[in-house]
Design an enzyme around this catalytic site. Structure first.
Site, PDB file in Angstrom:
ATOM      1  N   ASN A  51       0.835  -1.198   0.000  1.00  0.00           N
ATOM      2  CA  ASN A  51       0.000   0.000   0.000  1.00  0.00           C
ATOM      3  C   ASN A  51       0.871   1.250   0.000  1.00  0.00           C
ATOM      4  O   ASN A  51       1.954   1.285   0.596  1.00  0.00           O
ATOM      5  CB  ASN A  51      -1.037   0.005   1.133  1.00  0.00           C
ATOM      6  CG  ASN A  51      -0.469  -0.224   2.511  1.00  0.00           C
ATOM      7  OD1 ASN A  51       0.580  -0.817   2.673  1.00  0.00           O
ATOM      8  ND2 ASN A  51      -1.178   0.247   3.528  1.00  0.00           N
ATOM      9  N   ILE A  52       0.377   2.254  -0.715  1.00  0.00           N
ATOM     10  CA  ILE A  52       1.122   3.502  -0.914  1.00  0.00           C
ATOM     11  C   ILE A  52       0.177   4.644  -0.565  1.00  0.00           C
ATOM     12  O   ILE A  52      -0.810   4.882  -1.279  1.00  0.00           O
ATOM     13  CB  ILE A  52       1.601   3.610  -2.382  1.00  0.00           C
ATOM     14  CG1 ILE A  52       2.435   2.388  -2.768  1.00  0.00           C
ATOM     15  CG2 ILE A  52       2.403   4.904  -2.581  1.00  0.00           C
ATOM     16  CD1 ILE A  52       2.671   2.232  -4.262  1.00  0.00           C
ATOM     17  N   GLU A  53       0.450   5.316   0.546  1.00  0.00           N
ATOM     18  CA  GLU A  53      -0.469   6.365   1.018  1.00  0.00           C
ATOM     19  C   GLU A  53      -0.070   7.741   0.493  1.00  0.00           C
ATOM     20  O   GLU A  53       0.964   7.910  -0.148  1.00  0.00           O
ATOM     21  CB  GLU A  53      -0.510   6.331   2.552  1.00  0.00           C
ATOM     22  CG  GLU A  53      -1.042   4.974   3.030  1.00  0.00           C
ATOM     23  CD  GLU A  53      -1.311   4.904   4.515  1.00  0.00           C
ATOM     24  OE1 GLU A  53      -0.793   5.735   5.279  1.00  0.00           O
ATOM     25  OE2 GLU A  53      -2.064   3.982   4.898  1.00  0.00           O
TER      26      GLU A  53
ATOM     27  N   CYS B 255      -4.167   0.605  -2.412  1.00  0.00           N
ATOM     28  CA  CYS B 255      -4.012  -0.613  -1.614  1.00  0.00           C
ATOM     29  C   CYS B 255      -2.953  -1.536  -2.227  1.00  0.00           C
ATOM     30  O   CYS B 255      -2.686  -1.484  -3.436  1.00  0.00           O
ATOM     31  CB  CYS B 255      -5.319  -1.398  -1.560  1.00  0.00           C
ATOM     32  SG  CYS B 255      -6.599  -0.641  -0.565  1.00  0.00           S
TER      33      CYS B 255
ATOM     34  N   GLU C 139      -3.164  -4.700  -2.849  1.00  0.00           N
ATOM     35  CA  GLU C 139      -3.718  -5.615  -3.848  1.00  0.00           C
ATOM     36  C   GLU C 139      -3.804  -4.938  -5.209  1.00  0.00           C
ATOM     37  O   GLU C 139      -3.443  -5.507  -6.239  1.00  0.00           O
ATOM     38  CB  GLU C 139      -5.133  -6.067  -3.436  1.00  0.00           C
ATOM     39  CG  GLU C 139      -5.185  -6.824  -2.117  1.00  0.00           C
ATOM     40  CD  GLU C 139      -5.365  -5.925  -0.891  1.00  0.00           C
ATOM     41  OE1 GLU C 139      -4.833  -4.800  -0.895  1.00  0.00           O
ATOM     42  OE2 GLU C 139      -6.043  -6.360   0.054  1.00  0.00           O
TER      43      GLU C 139
ATOM     44  N   CYS D 143     -10.822  -3.213  -3.952  1.00  0.00           N
ATOM     45  CA  CYS D 143      -9.894  -4.237  -4.467  1.00  0.00           C
ATOM     46  C   CYS D 143     -10.643  -5.477  -4.932  1.00  0.00           C
ATOM     47  O   CYS D 143     -10.270  -6.106  -5.921  1.00  0.00           O
ATOM     48  CB  CYS D 143      -8.849  -4.586  -3.411  1.00  0.00           C
ATOM     49  SG  CYS D 143      -7.676  -3.243  -3.149  1.00  0.00           S
TER      50      CYS D 143
HETATM   51  N1  THU Z   1      -5.235  -1.354   2.746  1.00  0.00           N
HETATM   52  C1  THU Z   1      -4.700  -2.209   1.820  1.00  0.00           C
HETATM   53  O1  THU Z   1      -3.643  -1.939   1.239  1.00  0.00           O
HETATM   54  N2  THU Z   1      -5.364  -3.354   1.548  1.00  0.00           N
HETATM   55  C2  THU Z   1      -6.461  -3.810   2.228  1.00  0.00           C
HETATM   56  O2  THU Z   1      -6.940  -4.877   1.931  1.00  0.00           O
HETATM   57  C3  THU Z   1      -7.044  -2.982   3.296  1.00  0.00           C
HETATM   58  C4  THU Z   1      -6.491  -1.610   3.410  1.00  0.00           C
HETATM   59  C5  THU Z   1      -4.480  -0.140   3.084  1.00  0.00           C
HETATM   60  C6  THU Z   1      -5.024   1.161   2.612  1.00  0.00           C
HETATM   61  C7  THU Z   1      -4.410   2.122   3.611  1.00  0.00           C
HETATM   62  O3  THU Z   1      -3.106   2.447   3.194  1.00  0.00           O
HETATM   63  C8  THU Z   1      -4.309   1.321   4.897  1.00  0.00           C
HETATM   64  O4  THU Z   1      -4.393  -0.044   4.500  1.00  0.00           O
HETATM   65  C9  THU Z   1      -5.391   1.628   5.912  1.00  0.00           C
HETATM   66  O5  THU Z   1      -6.658   1.554   5.347  1.00  0.00           O
END
Ligand code: THU
Length: 134
Positions: free
Chosen positions: A36-38, A47, A49, A88
């Site tokens: 995941n990349i915020e 996300c 995935e 996702c």
């Molecule tokens: N996130 C994912 O990458 N995949 C998931 O299945 C659930 C949520 C990430 C998004 C965000 O960066 C962090 O988790 C909190 O929601």
């Protein structure tokens, strides 16, 4: 599982500190990793995935058999299964057969046999996909 935990190491999560890794298996036998990349503006966050799916599709791979997902808060002492978000699941629906595509959720990097397994149909019942537009 190992590749998902490896991908988790690269996550960029300064806002949630929730670290997710994914390893997507193409029918070509290749594994596409994602994290995941915020973003400071929150909405552009991607996300793990979807990172994996978009990497694969951008490299020409459009058919997949399974994905392994791991995720936890950075300070978590005990692992928890991280289930994919609705967005996702919808991306999976675009490229995967819901009856056949497998989703593996793991939580322990020292015990890969601790996982739960679902099909896409189980976690996205009555999904809307490309077939609905034919
Ligand atoms: N996130 C994912 O990458 N995949 C998931 O299945 C659930 C949520 C990430 C998004 C965000 O960066 C962090 O988790 C909190 O929601």
């Amino acid at each position: 599982m190992q590749k998902a935990f490896e991908a988790q190491e690269n996550c960029y999560t300064p806002y949630s500190n929730f670290n997710v890794g994914a390893a997507l298996l193409g029918t070509n036998g290749k594994i596409y990793q994602g994290c995941n990349i915020e973003n400071a503006s929150f909405t552009p966050t991607n996300c793990a995935e979807r990172t994996a799916f978009f990497k694969a599709v951008s490299e020409g791979q459009r058919t997949f058999s399974a994905i392994a997902i791991v995720g936890n808060k950075s300070d978590a002492t005990e692992g928890e299964y991280c289930s994919p978000c609705g967005v996702c699941r919808q991306v999976m629906m675009e490229f995967c057969n819901p009856k056949e595509f497998k989703i593996y959720l793991a939580k322990d990097r020292n015990n890969y046999s601790d996982y739960i397994e679902y099909t896409l149909e189980e976690i996205l019942p009555l999904g809307f996909g490309p077939n609905n537009l034919k």
